[in-house]
Design an enzyme around this catalytic site. Structure first.
Site, PDB file in Angstrom:
ATOM      1  N   GLU A 184      38.877  18.377  24.501  1.00  0.00           N
ATOM      2  CA  GLU A 184      38.099  18.489  24.380  1.00  0.00           C
ATOM      3  C   GLU A 184      37.818  20.710  24.796  1.00  0.00           C
ATOM      4  OE1 GLU A 184      33.719  17.497  25.981  1.00  0.00           O
ATOM      5  OE2 GLU A 184      35.588  15.732  25.182  1.00  0.00           O
TER       6      GLU A 184
ATOM      7  N   CYS B 177      35.769  12.591  23.107  1.00  0.00           N
ATOM      8  CA  CYS B 177      36.926  12.305  24.329  1.00  0.00           C
ATOM      9  C   CYS B 177      37.921  11.459  23.807  1.00  0.00           C
ATOM     10  CB  CYS B 177      35.372  11.331  25.391  1.00  0.00           C
ATOM     11  SG  CYS B 177      34.628  11.961  26.396  1.00  0.00           S
TER      12      CYS B 177
ATOM     13  N   SER C  61      23.425   8.874  23.658  1.00  0.00           N
ATOM     14  CA  SER C  61      25.140   8.854  24.154  1.00  0.00           C
ATOM     15  C   SER C  61      25.114   7.504  24.186  1.00  0.00           C
ATOM     16  CB  SER C  61      25.297   9.578  24.212  1.00  0.00           C
ATOM     17  OG  SER C  61      26.583   9.895  24.522  1.00  0.00           O
TER      18      SER C  61
ATOM     19  N   HIS D  22      36.518   3.705  28.375  1.00  0.00           N
ATOM     20  CA  HIS D  22      36.349   5.538  28.146  1.00  0.00           C
ATOM     21  C   HIS D  22      35.328   4.991  29.365  1.00  0.00           C
ATOM     22  CE1 HIS D  22      35.090   9.540  27.689  1.00  0.00           C
ATOM     23  NE2 HIS D  22      34.047   8.794  27.341  1.00  0.00           N
TER      24      HIS D  22
ATOM     25  N   LYS E 159      27.685  -2.553  31.786  1.00  0.00           N
ATOM     26  CA  LYS E 159      28.171  -2.017  31.085  1.00  0.00           C
ATOM     27  C   LYS E 159      28.543  -2.795  29.568  1.00  0.00           C
ATOM     28  CE  LYS E 159      22.982  -0.773  28.747  1.00  0.00           C
ATOM     29  NZ  LYS E 159      22.172  -1.276  29.164  1.00  0.00           N
TER      30      LYS E 159
ATOM     31  N   ASN F 206      33.854  11.632  35.923  1.00  0.00           N
ATOM     32  CA  ASN F 206      34.657  11.420  33.901  1.00  0.00           C
ATOM     33  C   ASN F 206      35.608  13.093  33.367  1.00  0.00           C
ATOM     34  OD1 ASN F 206      34.230  10.973  30.958  1.00  0.00           O
ATOM     35  ND2 ASN F 206      32.038  12.108  31.170  1.00  0.00           N
TER      36      ASN F 206
ATOM     37  N   SER G  47      31.942  11.459  21.551  1.00  0.00           N
ATOM     38  CA  SER G  47      30.894  11.506  20.952  1.00  0.00           C
ATOM     39  C   SER G  47      31.056  12.080  19.935  1.00  0.00           C
ATOM     40  CB  SER G  47      29.548  12.217  22.036  1.00  0.00           C
ATOM     41  OG  SER G  47      29.728  11.848  23.185  1.00  0.00           O
TER      42      SER G  47
END
Length: 471
Positions: free
Chosen positions: A108, A141, A233, A271, A280, A348, A379
């Site tokens: 990207e 991503c 997001s 990811h 999480k 990242n 995203s």
């Protein structure tokens, strides 16, 4: 050396241009044969960055769960880091260009809106040209995963000519000064795809979710930085995970002949925009298991009133977050933590993020005869949950042990050079100053902090045409 094809059953080979082509039988165990990562030489420590930014201790190291963050000077861009990863893979595994029939790139970070980065990689091949299919795939991503799927589909199709496929993904993740900057990073991964792979894509176990959302986007091509709606997001990521995991569990249950759950999965990879999101997400998978199998022994202590909370409300429920974070803590240590080494150290990296997790897991654990559940998210949004199986190959030419030894993860991390937050900030400022500019050479930026053998950007002419060289 000819490309040797391995199938469930043998067909009669047909000679063509020095390669062996088989006209019968579908190739088996298609997946990752070989793998190489690019690990930038310079990084900044997140604790030092907390002090530099004047934020509360632990905001980046505990709040985000990150340890270090890689960055590069203006001498490196997405093309150069992908060139470095590809060239290193070809050299270490002794792969000739004529053995590759498809090259797929996920990124990207490309500034050119027409020319594919794949065509830039042909600079590495004789006469800057090559007989290969494939171009770039872009969706935040997720592009690397789409490139991997495209490579696998080509090899399993009637159009396959017997050669390997090459999947490449790379990005430079840079944010404006502020709360998002510590979640940056940079990296590139190259993978050789073919049959009889030590990491095979498991047939029938893939689910995908797509949706229109403005959670992260890059509308301004004059800058390297994105626009981000962080809260949205996170909910988009979790919503995509919920959908993919539910369907994945159904498919796995049907395929395995027994109820599937997170507990039954040897390893789960995600990811990783930041490590706290990985934690999480794993806890979220257990919440999904609780909704599917509330009477399972693992959930004996869980308050049944949590079942009355709607899915939409669950995204912001602190009670659900805390309950399943505690419940998942021990399982996380064995099933997820080993795959977080490189993402925590590099930051990242966008498209390669999930595959740095895979490289970490290969380095840290024996994956033979193990199933890996891999969640990819980009995203905008696109997401897939798919299964990869570690296995011993028929010939041993490619193996998990060879990939692990070639990656040499721990040793390569130890060779990096820590930079101060001032030096990090200066490098990003310099990148912003020259990004999108033309008609200049980059020799004003030193190369002494770049590892020998790395490709670097040498010049940009008055029509934005770039030249690269290898240190």
């Amino acid at each position: 050396m000819n490309v040797l094809l391995r199938f469930r059953s043998a067909g009669d080979p047909v000679r063509k241009s020095g390669l062996r082509f088989y006209q019968q039988a579908r190739p088996a165990n298609v997946g990752i044969l070989a793998m190489e990562t690019y690990i930038p030489h310079t990084f900044v420590n997140q604790t030092a960055l907390e002090n530099f930014d004047g934020v509360s201790p632990g905001k980046y190291t505990v709040g985000l769960g990150q340890e270090n963050m890689s960055f590069v000077s203006p001498r490196e861009d997405v093309t150069s880091i992908c060139m470095t990863a590809v060239q290193s893979l070809l050299e270490k595994y002794r792969i000739r260009p004529d053995q590759i029939g498809r090259i797929e790139v996920g990124t990207e970070s490309r500034s050119d809106k027409s020319k594919a980065l794949k065509t830039d990689l042909l600079r590495l091949f004789p006469n800057n040209a090559h007989d290969s299919e494939g171009v770039d795939t872009t969706n935040a991503c997720y592009g690397g995963t789409a490139a991997l799927f495209n490579c696998g589909a080509w090899i399993e199709s009637s159009f396959w000519d017997g050669r390997y496929a090459l999947m490449v993904c790379g990005d430079v993740a840079v944010y404006e000064p502020g709360p998002a900057r510590p979640s940056g990073g940079v990296g590139a991964v190259a993978m050789l795809i073919g049959p009889d792979a030590p990491l095979s894509l498991e047939p029938g176990l893939r689910t995908t979710y797509m949706e229109h959302a403005y959670d992260f986007w890059k509308p301004d091509s004059s800058v390297e930085t994105p626009l981000v709606d962080g809260k949205l997001s996170i909910s988009c990521y979790l919503r995509a995970l919920d959908f993919c995991y539910g369907r994945f569990a159904d498919k796995a249950t049907q395929k395995d002949g027994m109820a599937f759950s997170t507990e039954s999965t040897p390893f789960a990879l995600f990811h990783a925009p930041f490590n706290k999101m990985v934690q999480k997400s794993f806890a979220r998978m257990l919440w999904n298991d609780f909704r599917r199998q509330p009477s399972a022994p693992l959930f004996a202590s869980v308050d049944r009133s949590l079942l009355t909370i709607s899915v939409e409300e669950s995204y912001t429920s602190k009670e659900i977050d805390s309950t399943f974070a505690k419940l998942s803590a021990e399982l996380y240590k064995t099933k997820v933590a080993p795959s977080t080494l490189l993402p925590r150290q590099l930051g990242n990296s966008y498209t390669p993020s999930l595959y740095y997790g895979l490289a970490s897991l290969i380095a840290e654990r024996d994956l033979n005869d193990k199933r890996l559940a891999m969640f990819s998210y980009g995203s905008g949004l696109s997401a897939s949950l798919f299964s990869v199986r570690g296995r011993r190959t028929a010939t041993g030419e490619f193996s998990l042990e060879r990939i692990r030894d070639t990656l040499d993860v721990r040793n390569r991390l130890a060779q990096r050079l820590e930079q101060t937050p001032d030096e990090f900030t200066m490098a990003l400022r310099q990148r912003a100053e020259v990004y999108g500019k033309r008609d200049f050479k980059l020799d004003m930026f030193p190369t002494d902090k770049i590892t020998p053998g790395t490709y670097i950007l040498d010049a940009v002419d008055n029509q934005w045409r770039t030249t690269y060289c290898r240190l």
